[in-house]
Design a protein around this motif. Structure first.
Motif, PDB file in Angstrom:
ATOM      1  N   HIS A 126       0.841  -1.197   0.000  1.00 46.73           N
ATOM      2  CA  HIS A 126       0.000   0.000   0.000  1.00 46.73           C
ATOM      3  C   HIS A 126       0.875   1.245   0.000  1.00 46.73           C
ATOM      4  O   HIS A 126       1.901   1.314   0.676  1.00 46.73           O
ATOM      5  CB  HIS A 126      -0.892   0.009   1.240  1.00 46.73           C
ATOM      6  N   SER A 127       0.441   2.231  -0.791  1.00 48.24           N
ATOM      7  CA  SER A 127       1.116   3.527  -0.813  1.00 48.24           C
ATOM      8  C   SER A 127       0.059   4.619  -0.718  1.00 48.24           C
ATOM      9  O   SER A 127      -0.882   4.667  -1.521  1.00 48.24           O
ATOM     10  CB  SER A 127       1.923   3.688  -2.104  1.00 48.24           C
ATOM     11  N   LYS A 128       0.182   5.485   0.263  1.00 46.07           N
ATOM     12  CA  LYS A 128      -0.799   6.546   0.460  1.00 46.07           C
ATOM     13  C   LYS A 128      -0.872   7.484  -0.743  1.00 46.07           C
ATOM     14  O   LYS A 128      -1.932   8.077  -1.013  1.00 46.07           O
ATOM     15  CB  LYS A 128      -0.467   7.339   1.724  1.00 46.07           C
ATOM     16  N   SER A 129       0.221   7.638  -1.449  1.00 40.29           N
ATOM     17  CA  SER A 129       0.258   8.560  -2.580  1.00 40.29           C
ATOM     18  C   SER A 129      -0.199   7.929  -3.897  1.00 40.29           C
ATOM     19  O   SER A 129      -0.287   8.602  -4.912  1.00 40.29           O
ATOM     20  CB  SER A 129       1.681   9.109  -2.760  1.00 40.29           C
ATOM     21  N   HIS A 162      -4.471  -1.948   1.492  1.00 46.26           N
ATOM     22  CA  HIS A 162      -3.885  -2.208   2.808  1.00 46.26           C
ATOM     23  C   HIS A 162      -2.840  -3.315   2.664  1.00 46.26           C
ATOM     24  O   HIS A 162      -2.955  -4.182   1.791  1.00 46.26           O
ATOM     25  CB  HIS A 162      -4.971  -2.636   3.813  1.00 46.26           C
TER      26      HIS A 162
END
Length: 227
Positions: A97-100, A107
């Motif tokens: 997972h990468s928030k950007s 997840h």
């Protein structure tokens, strides 16, 4: 009184016994050769069953594997507590997972993997459902903010008797409509199932549904009756 040639009788008896002994020894040799060949063959087969260990040291994203499967392209996929790994027989490619990046996994805690009837890979996670896009090598994510799912906690995913995707969340059980790309609450004669479904197993005549605290249910397909 007739006279018998004792030498001929003696020769006949001796020859008969020798033939029996010869046949016996020949059969025994054949049987031993057959057994030895079977033993060597099974030993050779067993010797070829070599277990190879793959862990984080060899490139696996994390050592706790929750699920695995082989896709239609021959790749092996492994879900773990900290991401997803794809293995081509030589090396691993890992997905996290990468928030950007909205096309990354929703997840890192990946619970269950599933291939649908069209060969699409689905990934159940702790924070949403992901569908792998093989052409773009990324994911389409579904959650309570962009779909009909009313919970992001995905308990399990399975296929029903018709090959359609079933998705169990912490709040409800859903049937995925591929044409409309939507999730419909799954009901039996207008009634919803418990919200704690952990296991779904479909057979030609019935579907087994296991819950966390409500017991086991059996859905009979012919009468659409839940027991």
């Amino acid at each position: 009184m007739p006279r018998f040639n004792l030498n001929i009788i003696r020769y006949t008896i001796t020859t008969g016994w020798e033939l029996h002994i010869f046949y016996f020894l020949t059969f025994r040799s054949f049987l031993l050769s057959l057994l030895l060949g079977a033993f060597l063959s099974s030993y050779s087969y067993a010797a070829n069953n070599v277990f190879v260990k793959y862990s984080k040291s060899e490139g696996l994203v994390q050592n706790t594997v929750t699920n695995s499967l082989e896709d239609t392209h021959g790749y092996m996929w492994f879900s773990t507590f900290e991401g997803l790994s794809r293995f081509d027989g030589y090396e691993f490619k890992n997905y996290r997972h990468s928030k950007s990046d909205p096309t990354s996994l929703p997840h890192n805690f990946t619970k269950k993997l599933l291939l649908d009837s069209q060969g699409n890979l689905w990934v159940a996670t702790k924070n949403g459902l992901a569908k792998y896009n093989s052409l773009k090598d990324n994911f389409t994510n579904y959650n309570k903010d962009n779909s009909q799912l009313n919970s992001n906690e995905i308990f399990t995913i399975a296929l029903n008797k018709d090959g359609n995707l079933l998705v169990s969340t912490a709040a409800n059980l859903y049937l995925y409509d591929d044409l409309a790309s939507s999730f419909l609450p799954f009901t039996v004669n207008g009634k919803k199932l418990p919200a704690d479904i952990k296991v779904i197993f479909s057979e030609p005549n019935k579907t087994w549904i296991g819950s966390l605290a409500s017991g086991i249910f059996i859905l009979e397909h012919s009468s659409n009756t839940l027991y």
